[in-house]
Design a protein around this motif. Structure first.
Motif, PDB file in Angstrom:
ATOM      1  N   ASP A  71      -2.932   1.096   0.176  1.00 15.41           N
ATOM      2  CA  ASP A  71      -3.344   0.270   0.974  1.00 15.41           C
ATOM      3  C   ASP A  71      -4.322   0.905   1.789  1.00 15.41           C
ATOM      4  OD1 ASP A  71      -3.010  -2.591   2.299  1.00 15.41           O
ATOM      5  OD2 ASP A  71      -3.310  -1.343   3.893  1.00 15.41           O
ATOM      6  N   LYS A  72      -5.687   0.478   1.836  1.00 22.28           N
ATOM      7  CA  LYS A  72      -6.746   1.059   2.180  1.00 22.28           C
ATOM      8  C   LYS A  72      -7.430   0.365   3.416  1.00 22.28           C
ATOM      9  CE  LYS A  72      -7.118   4.585  -0.656  1.00 22.28           C
ATOM     10  NZ  LYS A  72      -6.576   5.995  -0.226  1.00 22.28           N
ATOM     11  N   TYR A  73      -7.983   1.079   4.606  1.00 25.12           N
ATOM     12  CA  TYR A  73      -8.701   0.526   5.704  1.00 25.12           C
ATOM     13  C   TYR A  73     -10.164   0.613   5.500  1.00 25.12           C
ATOM     14  CZ  TYR A  73      -4.513   1.143   8.434  1.00 25.12           C
ATOM     15  OH  TYR A  73      -3.192   0.980   8.742  1.00 25.12           O
ATOM     16  N   LEU A  74     -10.808  -0.016   5.927  1.00 23.02           N
ATOM     17  CA  LEU A  74     -12.627  -0.206   5.884  1.00 23.02           C
ATOM     18  C   LEU A  74     -12.715   1.282   6.637  1.00 23.02           C
ATOM     19  CD1 LEU A  74     -15.149  -1.543   5.378  1.00 23.02           C
ATOM     20  CD2 LEU A  74     -14.997  -2.637   7.593  1.00 23.02           C
ATOM     21  N   ASN A  75     -13.534   1.922   6.008  1.00 23.24           N
ATOM     22  CA  ASN A  75     -14.142   3.138   6.459  1.00 23.24           C
ATOM     23  C   ASN A  75     -13.006   4.297   6.479  1.00 23.24           C
ATOM     24  OD1 ASN A  75     -16.480   1.947   7.240  1.00 23.24           O
ATOM     25  ND2 ASN A  75     -15.863   1.416   9.459  1.00 23.24           N
ATOM     26  N   GLN A  76     -11.881   4.120   5.967  1.00 19.94           N
ATOM     27  CA  GLN A  76     -10.893   5.086   5.952  1.00 19.94           C
ATOM     28  C   GLN A  76     -11.286   6.534   5.217  1.00 19.94           C
ATOM     29  OE1 GLN A  76      -6.753   4.019   4.708  1.00 19.94           O
ATOM     30  NE2 GLN A  76      -6.297   5.719   3.874  1.00 19.94           N
ATOM     31  N   CYS A 114     -12.014  -5.875   6.667  1.00 20.44           N
ATOM     32  CA  CYS A 114     -11.121  -4.625   6.745  1.00 20.44           C
ATOM     33  C   CYS A 114     -10.131  -5.187   5.508  1.00 20.44           C
ATOM     34  CB  CYS A 114     -10.257  -4.306   7.833  1.00 20.44           C
ATOM     35  SG  CYS A 114      -9.049  -3.022   7.522  1.00 20.44           S
ATOM     36  N   PRO A 115     -10.159  -4.499   4.313  1.00 19.15           N
ATOM     37  CA  PRO A 115      -9.288  -4.950   3.093  1.00 19.15           C
ATOM     38  C   PRO A 115      -7.759  -4.916   3.184  1.00 19.15           C
ATOM     39  CG  PRO A 115     -10.321  -3.016   2.722  1.00 19.15           C
ATOM     40  CD  PRO A 115     -10.948  -3.247   3.840  1.00 19.15           C
ATOM     41  N   SER A 116      -7.420  -4.148   4.096  1.00 21.16           N
ATOM     42  CA  SER A 116      -6.011  -3.791   4.252  1.00 21.16           C
ATOM     43  C   SER A 116      -5.061  -4.785   4.562  1.00 21.16           C
ATOM     44  CB  SER A 116      -5.495  -2.808   5.415  1.00 21.16           C
ATOM     45  OG  SER A 116      -4.233  -2.633   5.682  1.00 21.16           O
ATOM     46  N   LYS A 117      -4.098  -5.058   3.730  1.00 21.17           N
ATOM     47  CA  LYS A 117      -3.013  -6.240   3.968  1.00 21.17           C
ATOM     48  C   LYS A 117      -2.019  -5.961   5.112  1.00 21.17           C
ATOM     49  CE  LYS A 117      -3.306  -7.072  -0.900  1.00 21.17           C
ATOM     50  NZ  LYS A 117      -2.146  -7.077  -2.248  1.00 21.17           N
ATOM     51  N   ASN A 118      -2.141  -4.754   5.709  1.00 25.88           N
ATOM     52  CA  ASN A 118      -1.224  -4.658   6.663  1.00 25.88           C
ATOM     53  C   ASN A 118      -1.727  -4.369   8.203  1.00 25.88           C
ATOM     54  OD1 ASN A 118       1.625  -3.456   5.101  1.00 25.88           O
ATOM     55  ND2 ASN A 118      -0.101  -2.618   4.139  1.00 25.88           N
ATOM     56  N   LYS A 119      -1.926  -5.700   8.610  1.00 26.87           N
ATOM     57  CA  LYS A 119      -2.440  -5.859   9.812  1.00 26.87           C
ATOM     58  C   LYS A 119      -1.776  -5.400  10.954  1.00 26.87           C
ATOM     59  CE  LYS A 119      -5.976  -7.741   7.546  1.00 26.87           C
ATOM     60  NZ  LYS A 119      -7.337  -6.743   7.357  1.00 26.87           N
ATOM     61  N   GLU A 120      -0.446  -5.284  10.892  1.00 27.91           N
ATOM     62  CA  GLU A 120       0.511  -5.414  12.155  1.00 27.91           C
ATOM     63  C   GLU A 120       0.770  -3.759  12.266  1.00 27.91           C
ATOM     64  OE1 GLU A 120       0.942  -7.668  14.256  1.00 27.91           O
ATOM     65  OE2 GLU A 120      -0.523  -8.694  12.893  1.00 27.91           O
ATOM     66  N   ILE A 121       0.159  -2.707  11.532  1.00 24.23           N
ATOM     67  CA  ILE A 121       0.464  -1.395  11.725  1.00 24.23           C
ATOM     68  C   ILE A 121       0.248  -0.958  13.231  1.00 24.23           C
ATOM     69  CG2 ILE A 121      -1.679  -0.390  10.894  1.00 24.23           C
ATOM     70  CD1 ILE A 121       0.153   1.617   9.346  1.00 24.23           C
ATOM     71  N   THR A 122       0.705  -0.046  13.942  1.00 25.01           N
ATOM     72  CA  THR A 122       0.555   0.612  15.190  1.00 25.01           C
ATOM     73  C   THR A 122      -0.533   1.655  15.248  1.00 25.01           C
ATOM     74  OG1 THR A 122       2.307   1.887  15.037  1.00 25.01           O
ATOM     75  CG2 THR A 122       2.651  -0.168  15.773  1.00 25.01           C
TER      76      THR A 122
END
Length: 574
Positions: A74-79, A202-210
C-alpha cells in the motif's frame, strides 16, 4: 430584573436558568435511554461471524495474522520519492532533522525517525516545538534552530500539512523538506514534498494511519534499500505505542502495526527506557492496548502538557544511559501525577460552564491550562456524548485549546467554515486544535454552537448497546476464550466483543471488597466489578475470560451490565 426559583428558592437573574434546573438537565444528558441490538448471526463460527457482522473485509487468516507485505504494497503519493531522498541524504552523510509534534504520536514518531536513521549510519537530529511558545506544527523558530545545526533535510512527523510559513523559511535557508502527516489538509498547502494519506490523489487505502505510522512506512522502504529491514521492525514497539495513543482504528495497517508492536512489548519489552518505565510503574502482566493508551502514553504526554516541550520523554525513547533514564522516569511520573490532579480540578471548571441546551459545548476560561484542554474536552464529551471544544487563555492573551467529537459531527469541516475567524487550526473529524483571538471568541462560539444544533438537533441521542453474540453458560470455556484472544488487539475501531447470556438466575451473591459482586451459575463464576447486584432472573451482558490464580485456571464471565428479562433486544441492521 431577578426572580426567585420555585424549585430551590434561589434568586436568579432574568434570562438565566437556575443552577438546579441546569443540574437536572445535565443529569438527563448523562442518563440517556439505552437501546440494545444483537448483531446478525450469519454462521455458527464465532470468529467468522464477528468479522462478517462488523463488515471487516479481510479474510479471517489475513485479519488474524501479521503480513508485512500488506504494509509495503500500500503506497502513498510521493512515498517512493521521499524514500529515495532520505536514502541519498544518508549515503551523502548529510544531517537530517526530524521535526516532530509534542504529543505521543509525534514523540514516538520523532524517536522512530531518529533511531532508524541513526541505526542506518545516518547523521540525524530532532526538534519538537514548545507547546506554549511555538504552538503546533513546523514553525520559523524551529526551522532556524535546525538550520543552525547545518541540517540539510527536514522530515516532519505528525505535523507539517499546515506549516506554510515554516516550510517557506526552510526553503529560504536552503533546507529541503519532506512533510509526513496524517491530518486533513487545508486549502493552502506548504511548498514541499508531501506524504499524507488524506491529501488529494493519494492512492493509499489506509486513510486512518497515524503520524508515526506514515513516517514508519517511508523509513521501512529506506531500510529495504539498505537491505536492513530488521532495523525498522525493531522500532515497531514505538510505532504501536503512538498508533494506540493517537486512537488509530485497529483495522488494516494499524492492526498489523499494533499486533507486531505488542509482540515486541511482551517478548523483550522493547527499548531500555521503556523496560525501566514498566518496572518503575509496576506493570507485571502482559502489555495490551490498554496499558499503551491509558498508562504509558499519558506519562510521555504529561511533560509537554505542563512544561511545553517533551525533552525527557523523547530522550527516554532514544537514550540508553541508565542513570539518565531513571532520573527522567522519576521526573515524568511526578509530572504525570501533577497533570492528573490538574485535570480533575479543571474538569470541574469546564463542567460548570456547560450549557446543557446546546448541541455542541464550546468552553473557554482563563483558569483552564491549554496543555490539558484536550483531556478535559475528551472527558466531557464522553460524559455528555456531545462535541466539546475547550480553550484556555495563553500568556499572549488569545485562547487556545482542543476539541473532541462524536462520529456524527466533523470538527475539521466545522472549523473550515470558520477559518477566517481563527488564528490557527487543524485536525480531523474526531479531534482538533485551534487558536482564537479574544475579540473573535464569542463569534466563533456562536457559529459553532449553531452548526452543532443544525447537524445534531434531529439526531437520535439514545445510547446504542451493540451485542456481538449470544452465549450459553456451557460456551464459557477455553475454545471461546481462545477465539477471543486470537482477535486481539482490541481498541478504537475494533472494540472488544460484547456477549449476552440470557435468563440467568442470580442468587447466593458474594460481595467483594464492599463494591464488587460475584455469584456462580451452572458452574461458571459471574463477576460484576463496581456493581452490587440484586437477586432475581436477568440477562447479563459482558465477556468471558480466563482467570489464572495459584497455578489454577478457570473460565468466568465479567458482567458489564444486568438487564431485565423483558428488555427489548433488536437485530442490528448492517
Amino acid at each position: 430584573m431577578s426572580y426567585i426559583c420555585d424549585r430551590c428558592g434561589e434568586m436568579i437573574k432574568d434570562n438565566e436558568l437556575c443552577t438546579c434546573l441546569i443540574s437536572e438537565k445535565k443529569e438527563a444528558l448523562k442518563k440517556r435511554n439505552k437501546k440494545y441490538y444483537l448483531r446478525k448471526k450469519y454462521t455458527d463460527n464465532l470468529t467468522e461471524n464477528i468479522l462478517k457482522s462488523r463488515e471487516i473485509k479481510e479474510e479471517i487468516n489475513e485479519f488474524l495474522n501479521i503480513d508485512f507485505n500488506k504494509i509495503s504494497e500500500d503506497k502513498y503519493l510521493n512515498q517512493e520519492i521521499a524514500a529515495d531522498m532520505i536514502y541519498n541524504k544518508i549515503k551523502e552523510n548529510k544531517l537530517i532533522g526530524i521535526y516532530g509534534d509534542y504529543d505521543a504520536d509525534g514523540i514516538t514518531g520523532t524517536a522512530v525517525g531518529y533511531n532508524i536513521i541513526k541505526a542506518l549510519g545516518g547523521r540525524v537530529t530532532y526538534y519538537i516545538n514548545d507547546r506554549f511558545k511555538e504552538g503546533f506544527g513546523i514553525c520559523v523558530s524551529g526551522v532556524e534552530k535546525l538550520a543552525a545545526e547545518k541540517t540539510d533535510l527536514i522530515i516532519t512527523v505528525d505535523n507539517g500539512i499546515s506549516g506554510v510559513e515554516g516550510v517557506k523559511k526552510a526553503k529560504e535557508l536552503g533546507i529541503e523538506v519532506i512533510i509526513t502527516d496524517h491530518h486533513e489538509p487545508n486549502e493552502e498547502l506548504p511548498d514541499a514534498l508531501i506524504i499524507d494519506p488524506k491529501q488529494k490523489n493519494c492512492p493509499s487505502k489506509n486513510k486512518e494511519i497515524t503520524g508515526v505510522g506514515v513516517l514508519f512506512k517511508i523509513l521501512l522502504e529506506v531500510c529495504k534499500k539498505f537491505n536492513k529491514e530488521v532495523i525498522a521492525k525493531k522500532e515497531m514497539d514505538l510505532v504501536a505505542l503512538g498508533t494506540v495513543a493517537d486512537m488509530g482504528p485497529l483495522t488494516g495497517e494499524n492492526r498489523t502495526i499494533v499486533k507486531a508492536g505488542l509482540m515486541i512489548w511482551n517478548l523483550d519489552k522493547g527499548k531500555s527506557g521503556i523496560k525501566r518505565l514498566i518496572e518503575k510503574i509496576g506493570i507485571n502482566k502482559e502489555i495490551s492496548t490498554y496499558e499503551l493508551g491509558y498508562v504509558i502514553a499519558p506519562i510521555l504526554n504529561a511533560e509537554s502538557r505542563l512544561m511545553g516541550r517533551p525533552e525527557k520523554s523523547i530522550r527516554l525513547l532514544t537514550n540508553n544511559n541508565t542513570d539518565l533514564i531513571d532520573k527522567d522516569i522519576d521526573y515524568l511520573i511526578e509530572i504525570n501525577d501533577k497533570r492528573k490532579s490538574m485535570v480533575e480540578e479543571q474538569i470541574g471548571i469546564g463542567d460548570q460552564l456547560i450549557d446543557p441546551d446546546k448541541y455542541l459545548f464550546f468552553i473557554y476560561d482563563q483558569r483552564i491550562t491549554e496543555g490539558i484542554a484536550g483531556l478535559i474536552a475528551s472527558r466531557l464529551m464522553e460524559t455528555y456524548r456531545r462535541p466539546t471544544i475547550v480553550l484556555g487563555k495563553t500568556r499572549e492573551g488569545f485562547y487556545k485549546g482542543s476539541g473532541r467529537s462524536t462520529a456524527k459531527f466533523n470538527l475539521k469541516k466545522a472549523l473550515d467554515k470558520n477559518s477566517k475567524l481563527l488564528l490557527n487550526y487543524g485536525g480531523h473529524n474526531l479531534a482538533c486544535g485551534l487558536s482564537v483571538n479574544e475579540d473573535n471568541i464569542s463569534l466563533v462560539k456562536s457559529f459553532l454552537e449553531t452548526e452543532g444544533k443544525m447537524l445534531l438537533e434531529k439526531e437520535n441521542n439514545d445510547e446504542k448497546i451493540i451485542i456481538d453474540w449470544q452465549l450459553r453458560t456451557e460456551d464459557i470455556n477455553k475454545k471461546t476464550v481462545d477465539e477471543l484472544c486470537s482477535l486481539e488487539p482490541f481498541g478504537i475501531g475494533f472494540n472488544k466483543p460484547v456477549f449476552i447470556v440470557k435468563n440467568i438466575d442470580i442468587k447466593n451473591i458474594s460481595v467483594l471488597k464492599e463494591i464488587h459482586s460475584k455469584f456462580n451459575y451452572h458452574g461458571v463464576d459471574f463477576i460484576a466489578f463496581n456493581q452490587l447486584l440484586q437477586r432475581g432472573r436477568y440477562h447479563v451482558i459482558g465477556f468471558p475470560q480466563i482467570n489464572k490464580y495459584n497455578g489454577r485456571e478457570n473460565y468466568q464471565f465479567i458482567i458489564r451490565e444486568v438487564i431485565a428479562e423483558d428488555t427489548e433486544i433488536c437485530e442490528l441492521e448492517t
